[in-house]
Scaffold this motif. Structure first.
Motif, PDB file in Angstrom:
ATOM      1  N   VAL A 167       0.847  -1.197   0.000  1.00  0.00           N
ATOM      2  CA  VAL A 167       0.000   0.000   0.000  1.00  0.00           C
ATOM      3  C   VAL A 167       0.879   1.242   0.000  1.00  0.00           C
ATOM      4  O   VAL A 167       0.649   2.189  -0.767  1.00  0.00           O
ATOM      5  N   PHE A 168       1.905   1.235   0.831  1.00  0.00           N
ATOM      6  CA  PHE A 168       2.821   2.373   0.899  1.00  0.00           C
ATOM      7  C   PHE A 168       3.573   2.552  -0.416  1.00  0.00           C
ATOM      8  O   PHE A 168       3.770   3.676  -0.883  1.00  0.00           O
ATOM      9  N   ALA A 169       4.004   1.460  -1.031  1.00  0.00           N
ATOM     10  CA  ALA A 169       4.758   1.540  -2.285  1.00  0.00           C
ATOM     11  C   ALA A 169       3.900   2.101  -3.419  1.00  0.00           C
ATOM     12  O   ALA A 169       4.373   2.927  -4.213  1.00  0.00           O
ATOM     13  N   PHE A 170       2.639   1.681  -3.497  1.00  0.00           N
ATOM     14  CA  PHE A 170       1.753   2.238  -4.530  1.00  0.00           C
ATOM     15  C   PHE A 170       1.523   3.728  -4.303  1.00  0.00           C
ATOM     16  O   PHE A 170       1.497   4.512  -5.248  1.00  0.00           O
ATOM     17  N   GLY A 171       1.370   4.107  -3.052  1.00  0.00           N
ATOM     18  CA  GLY A 171       1.181   5.522  -2.750  1.00  0.00           C
ATOM     19  C   GLY A 171       2.400   6.364  -3.067  1.00  0.00           C
ATOM     20  O   GLY A 171       2.306   7.434  -3.661  1.00  0.00           O
ATOM     21  N   ALA A 192      12.104  14.301  -2.811  1.00  0.00           N
ATOM     22  CA  ALA A 192      11.244  13.758  -1.760  1.00  0.00           C
ATOM     23  C   ALA A 192      10.497  12.526  -2.256  1.00  0.00           C
ATOM     24  O   ALA A 192      10.345  11.543  -1.519  1.00  0.00           O
ATOM     25  N   GLY A 193      10.038  12.542  -3.489  1.00  0.00           N
ATOM     26  CA  GLY A 193       9.366  11.372  -4.050  1.00  0.00           C
ATOM     27  C   GLY A 193      10.294  10.177  -4.160  1.00  0.00           C
ATOM     28  O   GLY A 193       9.908   9.039  -3.874  1.00  0.00           O
ATOM     29  N   ILE A 194      11.528  10.431  -4.553  1.00  0.00           N
ATOM     30  CA  ILE A 194      12.513   9.341  -4.645  1.00  0.00           C
ATOM     31  C   ILE A 194      12.830   8.790  -3.255  1.00  0.00           C
ATOM     32  O   ILE A 194      12.983   7.580  -3.075  1.00  0.00           O
ATOM     33  N   LEU A 195      12.906   9.673  -2.273  1.00  0.00           N
ATOM     34  CA  LEU A 195      13.128   9.205  -0.899  1.00  0.00           C
ATOM     35  C   LEU A 195      11.953   8.362  -0.400  1.00  0.00           C
ATOM     36  O   LEU A 195      12.151   7.403   0.357  1.00  0.00           O
ATOM     37  N   MET A 196      10.752   8.699  -0.827  1.00  0.00           N
ATOM     38  CA  MET A 196       9.595   7.883  -0.436  1.00  0.00           C
ATOM     39  C   MET A 196       9.657   6.500  -1.074  1.00  0.00           C
ATOM     40  O   MET A 196       9.291   5.505  -0.445  1.00  0.00           O
ATOM     41  N   LEU A 197      10.122   6.437  -2.309  1.00  0.00           N
ATOM     42  CA  LEU A 197      10.303   5.125  -2.941  1.00  0.00           C
ATOM     43  C   LEU A 197      11.381   4.318  -2.216  1.00  0.00           C
ATOM     44  O   LEU A 197      11.241   3.095  -2.043  1.00  0.00           O
ATOM     45  N   ALA A 198      12.442   4.995  -1.788  1.00  0.00           N
ATOM     46  CA  ALA A 198      13.492   4.305  -1.034  1.00  0.00           C
ATOM     47  C   ALA A 198      12.959   3.811   0.314  1.00  0.00           C
ATOM     48  O   ALA A 198      13.312   2.707   0.761  1.00  0.00           O
ATOM     49  N   SER A 199      12.114   4.608   0.934  1.00  0.00           N
ATOM     50  CA  SER A 199      11.566   4.160   2.220  1.00  0.00           C
ATOM     51  C   SER A 199      10.641   2.961   2.039  1.00  0.00           C
ATOM     52  O   SER A 199      10.581   2.089   2.909  1.00  0.00           O
ATOM     53  N   SER A 200       9.945   2.875   0.907  1.00  0.00           N
ATOM     54  CA  SER A 200       9.125   1.685   0.677  1.00  0.00           C
ATOM     55  C   SER A 200      10.010   0.451   0.457  1.00  0.00           C
ATOM     56  O   SER A 200       9.645  -0.652   0.875  1.00  0.00           O
ATOM     57  N   ALA A 201      11.168   0.644  -0.186  1.00  0.00           N
ATOM     58  CA  ALA A 201      12.092  -0.490  -0.335  1.00  0.00           C
ATOM     59  C   ALA A 201      12.593  -0.961   1.020  1.00  0.00           C
ATOM     60  O   ALA A 201      12.737  -2.174   1.256  1.00  0.00           O
ATOM     61  N   PHE A 202      12.884  -0.021   1.919  1.00  0.00           N
ATOM     62  CA  PHE A 202      13.303  -0.409   3.270  1.00  0.00           C
ATOM     63  C   PHE A 202      12.171  -1.088   4.032  1.00  0.00           C
ATOM     64  O   PHE A 202      12.423  -1.955   4.874  1.00  0.00           O
ATOM     65  N   MET A 203      10.930  -0.699   3.744  1.00  0.00           N
ATOM     66  CA  MET A 203       9.803  -1.369   4.398  1.00  0.00           C
ATOM     67  C   MET A 203       9.717  -2.836   3.988  1.00  0.00           C
ATOM     68  O   MET A 203       9.415  -3.701   4.811  1.00  0.00           O
ATOM     69  N   PHE A 204       9.967  -3.105   2.712  1.00  0.00           N
ATOM     70  CA  PHE A 204       9.911  -4.487   2.251  1.00  0.00           C
ATOM     71  C   PHE A 204      10.992  -5.341   2.894  1.00  0.00           C
ATOM     72  O   PHE A 204      10.795  -6.539   3.097  1.00  0.00           O
ATOM     73  N   LYS A 205      12.135  -4.745   3.216  1.00  0.00           N
ATOM     74  CA  LYS A 205      13.224  -5.488   3.842  1.00  0.00           C
ATOM     75  C   LYS A 205      13.131  -5.503   5.361  1.00  0.00           C
ATOM     76  O   LYS A 205      14.022  -6.023   6.023  1.00  0.00           O
ATOM     77  N   HIS A 206      12.085  -4.897   5.913  1.00  0.00           N
ATOM     78  CA  HIS A 206      11.854  -4.818   7.361  1.00  0.00           C
ATOM     79  C   HIS A 206      13.026  -4.165   8.082  1.00  0.00           C
ATOM     80  O   HIS A 206      13.501  -4.634   9.119  1.00  0.00           O
TER      81      HIS A 206
END
Length: 108
Positions: free
Chosen positions: A34-38, A68-82
């Motif tokens: 959900v976060f990654a799509f957003g 900021a948008g690129i940082l949000m994509l990076a944060s979603s990648a970190f979410m997937f890796k827990h």
């Protein structure tokens, strides 16, 4: 992409980012998706915004939004890796967006 569609995508994506963040804290398994799509929607709306007609200051602020948008994509990648670095990336992205919102000159 016209302005109305871009605004709709941005608003819906903002809701998805907020929902994904809250659901990740509750350990829901699909929250990173959900976060990654957003975050992808927000990054898409920033990347498709026209910038050729902007002055120097607005172009700089537009680049802050893209970063900021690129940082949000990076944060979603970190979410997937827990990993917990997603909080840092999301915080920096939020600070950049708040700065841009307050510094952007008003339309005449």
């Amino acid at each position: 992409m016209n302005k109305q569609i871009r605004t709709t995508i941005y608003n819906f994506s903002g809701i998805l980012v907020l929902t994904g963040t809250i659901l990740y804290l509750t350990q829901w398994i699909y929250a990173p998706y959900v976060f990654a799509f957003g975050s992808a929607g927000i990054c898409l709306s920033y990347l498709t915004a026209p910038y050729q007609v902007l002055d120097f200051r607005r172009r700089r602020l537009h680049r802050f939004n893209i970063f900021a948008g690129i940082l949000m994509l990076a944060s979603s990648a970190f979410m997937f890796k827990h990993r917990t670095e997603w909080i840092l990336c999301l915080s920096i992205a939020a600070l950049l967006q708040v700065y841009t919102a307050f510094v952007t000159p008003k339309e005449k």
